[in-house]
Design a protein around this motif. Structure first.
Motif, PDB file in Angstrom:
ATOM      1  N   ALA A 132     -12.382 -28.274 -61.007  1.00 35.50           N
ATOM      2  CA  ALA A 132     -13.022 -28.508 -62.300  1.00 35.50           C
ATOM      3  C   ALA A 132     -13.520 -29.948 -62.393  1.00 35.50           C
ATOM      4  O   ALA A 132     -12.841 -30.883 -61.959  1.00 35.50           O
ATOM      5  CB  ALA A 132     -12.044 -28.215 -63.431  1.00 35.50           C
ATOM      6  N   ALA A 133     -14.707 -30.125 -62.950  1.00 37.43           N
ATOM      7  CA  ALA A 133     -15.281 -31.466 -63.105  1.00 37.43           C
ATOM      8  C   ALA A 133     -16.323 -31.445 -64.215  1.00 37.43           C
ATOM      9  O   ALA A 133     -17.370 -30.805 -64.083  1.00 37.43           O
ATOM     10  CB  ALA A 133     -15.918 -31.930 -61.798  1.00 37.43           C
ATOM     11  N   ASP A 134     -16.023 -32.148 -65.303  1.00 35.66           N
ATOM     12  CA  ASP A 134     -17.023 -32.297 -66.359  1.00 35.66           C
ATOM     13  C   ASP A 134     -18.132 -33.226 -65.894  1.00 35.66           C
ATOM     14  O   ASP A 134     -19.283 -33.098 -66.311  1.00 35.66           O
ATOM     15  CB  ASP A 134     -16.366 -32.855 -67.620  1.00 35.66           C
ATOM     16  CG  ASP A 134     -15.332 -31.898 -68.191  1.00 35.66           C
ATOM     17  OD1 ASP A 134     -15.739 -30.839 -68.697  1.00 35.66           O
ATOM     18  OD2 ASP A 134     -14.134 -32.205 -68.109  1.00 35.66           O
ATOM     19  N   VAL A 135     -17.777 -34.186 -65.041  1.00 30.77           N
ATOM     20  CA  VAL A 135     -18.741 -35.106 -64.449  1.00 30.77           C
ATOM     21  C   VAL A 135     -18.444 -35.220 -62.957  1.00 30.77           C
ATOM     22  O   VAL A 135     -17.296 -35.468 -62.571  1.00 30.77           O
ATOM     23  CB  VAL A 135     -18.679 -36.508 -65.091  1.00 30.77           C
ATOM     24  CG1 VAL A 135     -19.603 -37.480 -64.351  1.00 30.77           C
ATOM     25  CG2 VAL A 135     -19.046 -36.450 -66.563  1.00 30.77           C
ATOM     26  N   THR A 136     -19.471 -35.035 -62.138  1.00 37.59           N
ATOM     27  CA  THR A 136     -19.329 -35.210 -60.690  1.00 37.59           C
ATOM     28  C   THR A 136     -20.144 -36.423 -60.272  1.00 37.59           C
ATOM     29  O   THR A 136     -21.320 -36.538 -60.619  1.00 37.59           O
ATOM     30  CB  THR A 136     -19.828 -33.973 -59.925  1.00 37.59           C
ATOM     31  OG1 THR A 136     -19.036 -32.834 -60.290  1.00 37.59           O
ATOM     32  CG2 THR A 136     -19.733 -34.195 -58.420  1.00 37.59           C
ATOM     33  N   VAL A 137     -19.525 -37.333 -59.536  1.00 38.84           N
ATOM     34  CA  VAL A 137     -20.188 -38.536 -59.044  1.00 38.84           C
ATOM     35  C   VAL A 137     -20.303 -38.414 -57.522  1.00 38.84           C
ATOM     36  O   VAL A 137     -19.291 -38.232 -56.836  1.00 38.84           O
ATOM     37  CB  VAL A 137     -19.406 -39.815 -59.414  1.00 38.84           C
ATOM     38  CG1 VAL A 137     -20.182 -41.053 -58.975  1.00 38.84           C
ATOM     39  CG2 VAL A 137     -19.132 -39.856 -60.917  1.00 38.84           C
ATOM     40  N   TRP A 138     -21.519 -38.512 -56.998  1.00 44.54           N
ATOM     41  CA  TRP A 138     -21.785 -38.270 -55.578  1.00 44.54           C
ATOM     42  C   TRP A 138     -21.899 -39.590 -54.812  1.00 44.54           C
ATOM     43  O   TRP A 138     -22.792 -40.394 -55.060  1.00 44.54           O
ATOM     44  CB  TRP A 138     -23.076 -37.476 -55.435  1.00 44.54           C
ATOM     45  CG  TRP A 138     -23.199 -36.764 -54.121  1.00 44.54           C
ATOM     46  CD1 TRP A 138     -23.875 -37.178 -53.022  1.00 44.54           C
ATOM     47  CD2 TRP A 138     -22.625 -35.498 -53.771  1.00 44.54           C
ATOM     48  NE1 TRP A 138     -23.761 -36.269 -52.000  1.00 44.54           N
ATOM     49  CE2 TRP A 138     -22.996 -35.218 -52.433  1.00 44.54           C
ATOM     50  CE3 TRP A 138     -21.821 -34.580 -54.459  1.00 44.54           C
ATOM     51  CZ2 TRP A 138     -22.600 -34.056 -51.771  1.00 44.54           C
ATOM     52  CZ3 TRP A 138     -21.433 -33.417 -53.798  1.00 44.54           C
ATOM     53  CH2 TRP A 138     -21.823 -33.167 -52.470  1.00 44.54           C
ATOM     54  N   THR A 139     -20.991 -39.801 -53.847  1.00 45.28           N
ATOM     55  CA  THR A 139     -20.987 -41.063 -53.090  1.00 45.28           C
ATOM     56  C   THR A 139     -20.783 -40.795 -51.596  1.00 45.28           C
ATOM     57  O   THR A 139     -19.993 -41.465 -50.928  1.00 45.28           O
ATOM     58  CB  THR A 139     -19.873 -42.010 -53.593  1.00 45.28           C
ATOM     59  OG1 THR A 139     -18.599 -41.430 -53.313  1.00 45.28           O
ATOM     60  CG2 THR A 139     -20.005 -42.273 -55.081  1.00 45.28           C
ATOM     61  N   THR A 140     -21.510 -39.832 -51.052  1.00 42.46           N
ATOM     62  CA  THR A 140     -21.278 -39.410 -49.668  1.00 42.46           C
ATOM     63  C   THR A 140     -22.254 -40.056 -48.683  1.00 42.46           C
ATOM     64  O   THR A 140     -22.713 -39.411 -47.737  1.00 42.46           O
ATOM     65  CB  THR A 140     -21.397 -37.888 -49.552  1.00 42.46           C
ATOM     66  OG1 THR A 140     -22.729 -37.485 -49.926  1.00 42.46           O
ATOM     67  CG2 THR A 140     -20.398 -37.193 -50.446  1.00 42.46           C
ATOM     68  N   GLY A 141     -22.561 -41.311 -48.887  1.00 42.62           N
ATOM     69  CA  GLY A 141     -23.435 -42.008 -47.947  1.00 42.62           C
ATOM     70  C   GLY A 141     -24.836 -42.232 -48.490  1.00 42.62           C
ATOM     71  O   GLY A 141     -25.158 -41.845 -49.625  1.00 42.62           O
ATOM     72  N   PHE A 142     -25.692 -42.841 -47.661  1.00 44.67           N
ATOM     73  CA  PHE A 142     -27.024 -43.233 -48.083  1.00 44.67           C
ATOM     74  C   PHE A 142     -28.096 -42.626 -47.180  1.00 44.67           C
ATOM     75  O   PHE A 142     -27.844 -42.317 -46.012  1.00 44.67           O
ATOM     76  CB  PHE A 142     -27.149 -44.760 -48.059  1.00 44.67           C
ATOM     77  CG  PHE A 142     -26.148 -45.454 -48.933  1.00 44.67           C
ATOM     78  CD1 PHE A 142     -26.334 -45.524 -50.303  1.00 44.67           C
ATOM     79  CD2 PHE A 142     -24.994 -46.026 -48.397  1.00 44.67           C
ATOM     80  CE1 PHE A 142     -25.402 -46.152 -51.126  1.00 44.67           C
ATOM     81  CE2 PHE A 142     -24.064 -46.658 -49.193  1.00 44.67           C
ATOM     82  CZ  PHE A 142     -24.265 -46.719 -50.567  1.00 44.67           C
ATOM     83  N   ALA A 143     -29.272 -42.479 -47.723  1.00 42.96           N
ATOM     84  CA  ALA A 143     -30.422 -41.976 -46.978  1.00 42.96           C
ATOM     85  C   ALA A 143     -31.554 -42.990 -47.076  1.00 42.96           C
ATOM     86  O   ALA A 143     -31.766 -43.595 -48.134  1.00 42.96           O
ATOM     87  CB  ALA A 143     -30.883 -40.628 -47.540  1.00 42.96           C
ATOM     88  N   THR A 144     -32.278 -43.196 -45.993  1.00 40.82           N
ATOM     89  CA  THR A 144     -33.379 -44.156 -45.999  1.00 40.82           C
ATOM     90  C   THR A 144     -34.622 -43.563 -46.646  1.00 40.82           C
ATOM     91  O   THR A 144     -34.760 -42.349 -46.786  1.00 40.82           O
ATOM     92  CB  THR A 144     -33.719 -44.590 -44.568  1.00 40.82           C
ATOM     93  OG1 THR A 144     -34.011 -43.432 -43.783  1.00 40.82           O
ATOM     94  CG2 THR A 144     -32.570 -45.344 -43.944  1.00 40.82           C
ATOM     95  N   HIS A 145     -35.539 -44.436 -47.030  1.00 43.37           N
ATOM     96  CA  HIS A 145     -36.793 -44.006 -47.633  1.00 43.37           C
ATOM     97  C   HIS A 145     -37.677 -43.374 -46.565  1.00 43.37           C
ATOM     98  O   HIS A 145     -37.775 -43.887 -45.448  1.00 43.37           O
ATOM     99  CB  HIS A 145     -37.507 -45.210 -48.264  1.00 43.37           C
ATOM    100  CG  HIS A 145     -38.492 -44.834 -49.317  1.00 43.37           C
ATOM    101  ND1 HIS A 145     -39.686 -44.216 -49.016  1.00 43.37           N
ATOM    102  CD2 HIS A 145     -38.460 -44.965 -50.665  1.00 43.37           C
ATOM    103  CE1 HIS A 145     -40.354 -44.008 -50.139  1.00 43.37           C
ATOM    104  NE2 HIS A 145     -39.625 -44.441 -51.151  1.00 43.37           N
TER     105      HIS A 145
END
Length: 399
Positions: A231-244
Motif C-alpha cells: 500500500a502507498a498513498d504516495v510513491t517516490v521513484w528513485t531507481t537511478g537516472f537516465a540521460t537526455h
C-alpha cells in the motif's frame, strides 16, 4: 581587411558540472579571444543534492544565474536545447525569442540526467520523482496534503532513495514511511555503514522491504515482481537516472545508456571538439571502472574538461589528473548522516563517520559545491591566458 574571430565555446547545461566548467573556462581564457555562452533551461541554479529537502518543505537559497555570472564574460542564454548537430557544429535551442541556432567551435555537453522509470508500468502516471526541481516541488505539495497515518513508499535503495526516505520520515513522523530495495538495505556500504543505516531506519520508524522488485505502480499501491501488493498513498521513484536522448540523436558515440563516451580529458572519442561532463559523460576512473553519476563526479570532470580545453587552445601541456573517490556523503535527515569512506574506485572500506558530525560534514560538502557554482572560477590561479593564433581555437574571418 582581415579580423580575428573569437573562438566560440558553448556550454550546454548549468548544473554542478556545466556551471563549474563555464566558470573555470571564462577565468582561465582571455576575453578578447573567446566568446563563451552558457545555455540552460532555467534561470536559477538548482541544488540537486538538496531536492529531497525541498520536497519536505524546506526552503533553499535562491541562486539566479544572471547574478552569479554578472560581469564574468559569460553570455547566459535561458533556453531549452532541442538538438545538437555535431557535423555542422550547431546547437538548436528554443527560448523566449523562439527557435534559434548557435554555432560553436568547442562544445561542452553537460545536460545531465533525468529520473529513470525503467519502463515500469504506471511509474510515469503515478510516481513522484526528486531528480528535478519541478518533481521535488510536485512531491512537496503532495506530501503537505497528506493526512497523518498515510503511507509513503520510496522505491530505490541507493543514495537518492535513502536520503529521500529518511528526510521524509524525520520531517513527517506522523506518516507511515517505507523503502523498497532490490537487494539488502545498504548493501553497497561497509558492515559499519549498513549497521548505522539500519539503526537510523529503526529510530525513524522506516520500514524496509528488502529484495523487493517493483513491477507496477498504481494510485494507491505498488505491485511487486512476486505478485505482492504494498500500500502507498504516495510513491517516490528513485531507481537511478537516465540521460537526455539528445546526445544519441546527435551522432556522438554513446553507451547503451546514452552517455557520451569520452577519453581521460573528457573529450568525445568520436568528435574531439565536443567534451562531455557530469552525468552525460561516460568516463573511466580508477582501475578502469566507470565513474558513477553524482555531484562528486561531475565537478572534477568539469575541471578536467575545462583545463584540457585551455591547454588545447593555449598550446600548453595537457593536464593528467586521475579522477578518484574518497568518500560517499549521505544525509539521513537534518540531524544524522553517514560518511562512507571508499577506495579510489569507489569501493567501500570499513571506516565510516556517523551521527551529527557526519551530518555537519555532508552540509559542508553541499555548501562547498554551491559556493563553487556561485563564485565562478574563484579557485583558478592562472587567469586570462591568450589563445594561440593559428590553432584550431582561433579562426581567421573576413571582416
Amino acid at each position: 581587411m582581415t579580423g580575428i574571430r573569437k573562438h566560440r565555446i558553448i556550454v550546454l547545461g548549468a548544473g554542478y558540472a556545466g556551471a563549474a566548467a563555464a566558470g573555470r573556462l571564462v577565468k582561465r581564457l582571455h576575453r578578447e579571444d573567446v566568446a563563451l555562452t552558457l545555455v540552460n533551461d532555467q534561470p536559477d541554479f538548482v541544488e540537486r543534492v538538496r531536492n529531497h529537502q525541498l520536497a519536505v518543505g524546506q526552503d533553499l537559497k535562491h541562486r539566479p544565474f544572471d547574478a552569479i555570472f554578472a560581469g564574468s564574460g559569460v553570455e547566459l542564454k535561458i533556453a531549452k536545447v532541442t538538438a545538437v548537430d555535431v557535423d555542422r557544429k550547431a546547437v538548436a535551442v528554443t527560448g523566449t525569442a523562439g527557435e534559434e541556432e548557435l554555432g560553436y567551435d568547442t562544445l561542452v555537453y553537460a545536460l545531465g540526467s533525468r529520473w529513470n522509470d525503467h519502463g515500469v508500468q504506471g511509474a510515469v502516471e503515478h510516481a513522484h520523482e526528486v531528480a528535478s526541481r519541478t518533481g521535488a516541488l510536485r512531491l512537496r505539495a503532495r506530501l503537505a496534503a497528506l493526512a497523518p497515518g498515510r503511507k509513503v513508499l520510496v522505491v530505490g535503495g541507493g543514495l537518492t532513495g535513502v536520503e529521500a526516505v529518511t528526510e521524509i520520515a524525520e520531517s513527517r513522523p506522523d506518516l507511515d514511511v517505507a523503502l523498497a530495495a532490490r537487494g539488502e538495505l545498504g548493501d553497497w556500504l561497509s558492515r559499519k555503514g549498513a549497521a548505522h543505516l539500519r539503526k537510523v531506519f529503526g529510530r525513524l520508524g522506516v520500514t524496509a522491504y528488502e529484495h523487493t522488485v517493483v513491477a507496477a505502480v498504481e494510485a494507491d499501491q505498488v505491485k511487486t515482481a512476486d505478485g505482492e501488493a504494498i500500500a502507498a498513498d504516495v510513491t517516490v521513484w528513485t531507481t537511478g537516472f537516465a540521460t537526455h536522448p539528445i546526445a544519441e540523436a546527435s551522432g556522438l558515440q554513446v553507451t547503451e545508456g546514452g552517455q557520451i563516451v569520452v577519453d581521460a580529458m573528457m573529450r568525445s572519442v568520436s568528435h574531439p571538439d565536443v567534451y562531455a561532463v557530469g552525468d552525460a559523460g561516460y568516463a573511466m576512473g580508477a582501475k578502469d571502472k566507470p565513474l558513477r553519476m553524482s555531484c562528486a563526479t561531475g565537478t572534477p570532470m568539469a575541471w578536467q574538461a575545462a583545463d584540457a580545453i585551455v591547454s588545447e587552445l593555449t598550446g600548453r601541456k595537457q593536464p593528467k589528473v586521475p579522477l578518484r573517490y574518497f568518500n560517499q556523503c549521505i544525509s539521513l535527515g537534518r540531524g544524522d548522516g553517514l560518511i562512507q569512506f571508499v577506495t579510489a574506485d569507489d569501493t567501500s572500506v570499513e571506516r565510516v563517520l556517523t551521527g551529527r558530525t557526519a551530518a555537519r560534514y555532508k552540509e559542508l560538502i553541499c555548501k562547498g559545491a554551491a559556493w563553487n557554482v556561485g563564485n565562478p572560477g574563484a579557485t583558478v590561479l592562472a587567469r586570462g591566458r591568450r589563445v594561440v593564433r593559428g590553432r584550431a581555437a582561433v579562426q581567421q574571418a573576413a571582416a
